[in-house]
Structure formats: C-alpha cells, structure tokens
Write an enzyme that holds these catalytic residues in place. Structure first.
Site, PDB file in Angstrom:
ATOM      1  N   GLU A 163      12.314  -2.057   9.851  1.00 16.68           N
ATOM      2  CA  GLU A 163      11.633  -1.368  10.965  1.00 16.68           C
ATOM      3  C   GLU A 163      11.046  -2.318  12.001  1.00 16.68           C
ATOM      4  OE1 GLU A 163       8.821   1.292   9.138  1.00 16.68           O
ATOM      5  OE2 GLU A 163      10.386   2.335   8.006  1.00 16.68           O
ATOM      6  N   ASN A 198      17.153  -2.861   8.052  1.00 13.82           N
ATOM      7  CA  ASN A 198      16.941  -1.450   7.743  1.00 13.82           C
ATOM      8  C   ASN A 198      15.976  -0.824   8.756  1.00 13.82           C
ATOM      9  OD1 ASN A 198      17.340   0.724   5.738  1.00 13.82           O
ATOM     10  ND2 ASN A 198      15.153   0.501   5.317  1.00 13.82           N
ATOM     11  N   HIS A 230      15.960   9.657   8.006  1.00 15.70           N
ATOM     12  CA  HIS A 230      14.978  10.707   7.729  1.00 15.70           C
ATOM     13  C   HIS A 230      15.151  11.756   8.822  1.00 15.70           C
ATOM     14  CE1 HIS A 230      12.877   8.453   4.632  1.00 15.70           C
ATOM     15  NE2 HIS A 230      12.792   7.414   5.438  1.00 15.70           N
ATOM     16  N   GLU A 241      17.665   6.015   3.078  1.00 11.41           N
ATOM     17  CA  GLU A 241      16.457   6.789   2.745  1.00 11.41           C
ATOM     18  C   GLU A 241      16.640   8.251   3.127  1.00 11.41           C
ATOM     19  OE1 GLU A 241      12.877   4.952   4.274  1.00 11.41           O
ATOM     20  OE2 GLU A 241      13.612   2.928   3.862  1.00 11.41           O
ATOM     21  N   ASP A 245      16.716  11.996   3.796  1.00 11.76           N
ATOM     22  CA  ASP A 245      16.138  13.305   3.510  1.00 11.76           C
ATOM     23  C   ASP A 245      16.277  14.148   4.767  1.00 11.76           C
ATOM     24  OD1 ASP A 245      14.057  12.069   4.992  1.00 11.76           O
ATOM     25  OD2 ASP A 245      12.742  11.886   3.254  1.00 11.76           O
TER      26      ASP A 245
HETATM   27  O1  G3I Z   1      -0.808   4.075  -5.404  1.00 12.67           O
HETATM   28  C1  G3I Z   1      -1.896   4.607  -4.631  1.00 12.67           C
HETATM   29  C2  G3I Z   1      -2.796   5.395  -5.488  1.00 12.67           C
HETATM   30  O2  G3I Z   1      -3.391   4.556  -6.459  1.00 12.67           O
HETATM   31  C3  G3I Z   1      -3.844   6.065  -4.602  1.00 12.67           C
HETATM   32  O3  G3I Z   1      -4.650   6.889  -5.387  1.00 12.67           O
HETATM   33  C4  G3I Z   1      -3.180   6.871  -3.509  1.00 12.67           C
HETATM   34  C5  G3I Z   1      -4.193   7.484  -2.547  1.00 12.67           C
HETATM   35  O4  G3I Z   1      -3.609   7.718  -1.285  1.00 12.67           O
HETATM   36  O5  G3I Z   1      -2.348   6.035  -2.755  1.00 12.67           O
HETATM   37  C6  G3I Z   1      -1.316   5.497  -3.560  1.00 12.67           C
HETATM   38  O6  G3I Z   1      -0.470   4.697  -2.757  1.00 12.67           O
HETATM   39  C7  G3I Z   1       0.345   5.408  -1.839  1.00 12.67           C
HETATM   40  C8  G3I Z   1       1.808   5.094  -2.173  1.00 12.67           C
HETATM   41  O7  G3I Z   1       2.635   5.655  -1.195  1.00 12.67           O
HETATM   42  C9  G3I Z   1       2.219   5.605  -3.540  1.00 12.67           C
HETATM   43  O8  G3I Z   1       2.167   6.988  -3.570  1.00 12.67           O
HETATM   44  C10 G3I Z   1       0.010   4.911  -0.443  1.00 12.67           C
HETATM   45  O9  G3I Z   1      -1.286   5.342  -0.103  1.00 12.67           O
HETATM   46  C11 G3I Z   1       0.990   5.450   0.543  1.00 12.67           C
HETATM   47  O10 G3I Z   1       0.767   4.827   1.793  1.00 12.67           O
HETATM   48  C12 G3I Z   1       2.388   5.148   0.086  1.00 12.67           C
HETATM   49  O11 G3I Z   1       3.280   5.737   1.009  1.00 12.67           O
HETATM   50  C13 G3I Z   1       4.586   5.239   0.988  1.00 12.67           C
HETATM   51  C14 G3I Z   1       4.957   4.776   2.389  1.00 12.67           C
HETATM   52  O12 G3I Z   1       6.315   4.340   2.421  1.00 12.67           O
HETATM   53  C15 G3I Z   1       4.085   3.621   2.840  1.00 12.67           C
HETATM   54  O13 G3I Z   1       4.449   3.206   4.067  1.00 12.67           O
HETATM   55  C16 G3I Z   1       5.534   6.310   0.518  1.00 12.67           C
HETATM   56  O14 G3I Z   1       5.294   6.577  -0.866  1.00 12.67           O
HETATM   57  C17 G3I Z   1       6.983   5.850   0.684  1.00 12.67           C
HETATM   58  O15 G3I Z   1       7.846   6.925   0.453  1.00 12.67           O
HETATM   59  C18 G3I Z   1       7.200   5.370   2.106  1.00 12.67           C
HETATM   60  O16 G3I Z   1       8.524   4.882   2.225  1.00 12.67           O
HETATM   61  C19 G3I Z   1       8.900   4.479   3.527  1.00 12.67           C
HETATM   62  C20 G3I Z   1       9.884   3.352   3.392  1.00 12.67           C
HETATM   63  O17 G3I Z   1       9.322   2.304   2.642  1.00 12.67           O
HETATM   64  C21 G3I Z   1      10.320   2.838   4.747  1.00 12.67           C
HETATM   65  N1  G3I Z   1      10.815   3.913   5.578  1.00 12.67           N
HETATM   66  C22 G3I Z   1       9.949   5.039   5.708  1.00 12.67           C
HETATM   67  C23 G3I Z   1       9.566   5.595   4.333  1.00 12.67           C
HETATM   68  C24 G3I Z   1       8.738   6.827   4.473  1.00 12.67           C
HETATM   69  O18 G3I Z   1       7.498   6.543   5.069  1.00 12.67           O
END
Ligand code: G3I
Length: 460
Positions: free
Chosen positions: A163, A205, A242, A271, A273
C-alpha cells in the site's frame, strides 16, 4: 518461481493434503479433461493455481474454523501476525511465535504460505512510527532482512511492500515516514528481501488497483515497468481486491491483470472479499484470474463472514455458521470450468534448461562497473551495475573506495569485504555468470556521504 513451479507446488500441497482429498475420492493430478475438484484448493490446483485464505492465529483453536481451513485451502496468509508491529515489537527484538504457529499449521498440512508484509506505512511498531530519515531507512531494511531470513524456505511469496501508493487522482506515492526516507525505499526493500530469501517470489501489494483506468493502478503499473527495466527484483503484483459499493468490481479487471502480467510479473489476487458476496461477481473474479496465465492464485480475506474485517458486509464464501454460500458454489464451478495455463508459459521461462549450458571460458573481455547513488541527509544507497565486456564472465570483483565518514550498513546481491575505505565486492552464487554485453545489478546502503564513487571491475 515459474508457473511450472507454482503448479508443482500446488500439486505437492494437494498430495500432502492427501488424506482428506483421497477420502473425498478426487483425483490428485490434473488429467485431460481435468476431473472436477470438490474443494477450492483442489480445484485451483487442477488449474495450476492455488486458493488461499487469510488466517488469524488465535482462531486456530476453533475447530469449526480449522475444519474448513484444512479442507478447502492450499495457501495461507497470516492476517496480522507477520506485520511489522507483530514481528519486531521492540527495535531489534523479533517475535515470531504467532506467525510460526500459522506457518507450522499450514505447512504441516501441505498448504503454502504467502508472507504479509515486510514494509508498510501502517501497523508499524511504536518505535518505528516515530523514526525518520536514515535511521528509519536502516531500521526498515534490517527488519526486511531479519524477517525474510527467519522465514526463508517457508514462504513462497512475500508482500515486500504494501500500500505505498496514494488514493485519488495523483497516481503518485502515499506520503509516509518510509516514503520520506527517499523515493527509492521500495526498491531498497525489494533488494534486501531478495538477498535474504532468494527463493521467495517478491510482490508489491495494494488495494484500489483493480480498475485499469484509475490513476493509482497506472501509478503502480509504471513503477513495476520501471523496476523490470532496471533489474529491481520484483516477481509479482498482489491485487487486494476488496470490492464494495465504493470500490466495486469492474469489467476491465481482467485487462488490469493481463496488463501487469505482460510486464513479466506474476499476478495474484491477495485479499479478495466482495460486499454482499454476489455469486456472479465472485465467478467473474475467478474467471478473470483463470483467463490470465500468470495469475497464480486467489486468496480470500477470511473464511466465514464472522471472520471478516468487514463482517457486516457479509463478503466471504462461508456463512458465520460455516456453511457454504452461493458464492462458494460459483467459485468452485468457475474453477472447475477454467482453463489450465499451457506449459511452458508465454513469458521467457526462468527454469534452468534441461541441458545445462557449458561454462563459458574466463571473461577475457573483462567487465565494467558503474554506480548510481541516491543520497539523503546522512546516508545513501548505491546501485552498482556490472556489465560484461565482449565475452561472458563467470564471476566478478568490484572495488569501491569510500570517502572518509562513509560506512556500509547493508548490502544485497553481493559479498562484501570491508565497510569503510577500500571495499571489495564479489558476486553471489546466482549473479556471477553474465553474458557478453549483459549486466547484473547489486547494491549497498551506507551512512555518510557518497561523493563521487569510481568503481573498478575485474572478471573471472
Ligand atoms: O489483537 C488485538 C486485541 O488484543 C485487542 O483486544 C483488539 C482491540 O481492538 O485489537 C486486536 O488487534 C486488532 C487486529 O486486527 C486483530 O484483530 C487491531 O486492533 C486491528 O487494527 C487489526 O486490524 C487488521 C488490519 O489489517 C490492521 O490494519 C485486520 O484484522 C486485518 O484484516 C487488516 O488486513 C488488511 C491487510 O493487512 C492489508 N490490506 C487491507 C486489509 C484490511 O484492512
């Protein structure tokens, strides 16, 4: 990895996953005509592709989740566990436990792994977010080197950079602390990744790069074309895809995939969806990939709707209770109807030929070396081009005298002797043989000021 190897890998994966596959009574190898697969991974493998999913490590204890994962998929991407904040939470202290768990789960069941991601403006650890300039550049390159080295041999492809382009009409780079270290930060990351894991496919990516007419798509395309023309080690481009109401699937998606592939890179849907999970749209995406011989595979960003980062959009192939949705049936049917890419691919193969070429005689025509420097305050990256003279060479040695105050911190695609003053560089295993008039590139990063560098070159 060439398509042939992707195909072999996916077939090997399928064979390793044999217990479940055999139980389902399906063919392990494609025949003509191909037998219809009964799972996403098996059907994709029959077409020389993979079908993957993002996996969240903490869900591996959920048997409903792992039942679907193990049955349907032959490629895995760690959803968050390989990101910079997860793997280097404190500077210089690397943490691989959660990522290793996913890698081990996948590989022990014959699934392959895509690495996601080595360098990104987002999900940086706190210590990195507050860094800038040459310190950040060094830290980023060290991160790339350490993480790619840890997973060497376990990851078939890396999203080296994620990105890095801006949304909107500029077609240019996104502003970030990494971008502010110099426009060459992306190629420096790719070179460091290649040096650390020469066997992994290296991908750029991004999202919103699906519509061929969009400025962002064109910006990435121009970067990849430039990288290929200058020998920057890029092998593939990941399209996150996405799709939603604001960024819908478009019919020129296939043009986008094929146009990038024509640059000489693999393309992967990384990715996927789709808001609402329209069966017709999922089918179109699969058909578009299968229509492009260099489209290696498709990864959906989660298994069940409840696993999605956009759960309320119900964008995935399985309901929250784990049952297959109409989109699943559409994807499976499209995979089973799809074409198998012909071997060899239309692009020049990189597999070694069956008859190894005879070793050329010592390079009597010698070699020349030139260097281009990207200088910023306090540091620089030098890209060195070694060109063989009138005959092929088997190896090369380059001498570079660095000015006082300049210290090498990192190098790629060359062996080094010395970090200051008189430095000597020799080829690594894979770039010593250079044909008459051909060239190879390598480089290094240093603190200090480059000034004018005058390399010498001798051939063997
Ligand atoms: O693990 C913590 C947990 O301990 C806590 O209680 C909770 C509270 O919010 O947060 C948890 O972490 C979160 C993590 O996902 C696991 O669920 C983060 O806050 C959250 O920011 C994180 O989001 C991820 C996101 O990337 C971060 O940028 C998404 O799961 C993940 O699907 C998403 O994936 C991205 C790709 O890497 C790049 N392209 C876009 C895609 C979608 O955003």
């Amino acid at each position: 990895m060439t398509r042939t190897k992707w195909k072999a890998a996916s077939r090997a994966a399928l064979a390793l996953a044999g217990a479940g596959a055999l139980a389902a009574g399906m063919a392990l190898f494609a025949t003509a005509p191909a037998a219809a697969g009964t799972t996403l991974g098996a059907s994709a493998a029959e077409k020389g592709r993979y079908f993957g999913t993002a996996v969240a490590g903490f869900k591996l204890s959920d048997s409903a989740y792992t039942t679907i994962l193990n049955r349907e998929f032959n490629m895995v991407t760690a959803e968050n566990e390989m990101k910079m904040n997860a793997t280097e939470p404190q500077q210089g202290q690397f943490s691989y436990g959660a990522a290793d768990q996913i890698v081990n789960h996948a590989r022990s069941r014959g699934m392959s792994v895509r690495g996601h991601t080595l360098a990104w403006h987002s999900q940086q650890p706190g210590w990195m977010e507050s860094m800038s300039g040459s310190a950040l550049r060094s830290a980023m390159l060290n991160h790339v080197t350490q993480v790619a080295t840890h997973f060497r041999g376990q990851v078939v492809a890396w999203d080296v950079v994620n990105e890095a382009f801006a949304d909107g009409s500029s077609g240019g780079r996104r502003d970030s602390n990494l971008q502010r270290t110099g426009n060459d930060w992306i190629e420096a990351a790719f070179r460091a990744a290649r040096a650390a894991d020469p066997g992994a496919k290296l991908c750029y990516n991004d999202y919103n790069t699906d519509n061929w007419t969009h400025a962002k798509t064109q910006g990435v395309y121009n970067m990849v074309r430039d990288f290929k023309s200058r020998g920057v080690p890029i092998d593939c481009v990941g399209f996150q895809s996405h799709f939603n109401n604001d960024s819908p699937y478009v019919s020129n998606y296939r043009t986008t995939l094929s146009s990038f592939a024509a640059l000489g890179v693999d393309v992967q849907i990384t990715e996927l969806d789709i808001q609402g999970a329209s069966a017709a749209t999922y089918r179109s995406v699969v058909e578009d990939c299968l229509a492009v011989p260099r489209c290696n595979g498709i990864t959906v960003w989660g298994i069940r709707d409840s696993d999605s980062w956009r759960a309320s959009q119900t964008p995935l192939l399985f309901n929250s209770n784990g049952s297959k949705k109409p989109a699943y049936d559409a994807v499976l049917a499209a995979l089973n109807n799809g074409t198998t890419p012909t071997d060899p691919p239309t692009d020049p193969p990189t597999d070694p030929p069956t008859d190894p070429p005879t070793t050329p005689p010592p390079g009597q025509g010698g070699c020349t070396a030139t260097v281009s420097v990207n200088q910023w305050t306090g540091g620089f990256v030098a890209t060195v081009k070694v060109t063989a003279g009138s005959s092929a060479i088997n190896g090369w040695t380059v001498g570079i005298a660095l000015p006082s105050g300049a210290t090498v911190t990192n190098a790629w695609n060359a062996n080094r002797s010395g970090s200051t003053g008189s430095t000597n560089w020799t080829n690594v295993a894979y770039n010593g043989q250079v044909g008459a008039g051909q060239f190879t590139e390598w480089g290094f990063q240093a603190n200090g000021t480059a000034g004018t560098l005058t390399p010498t070159c001798s051939a063997s």
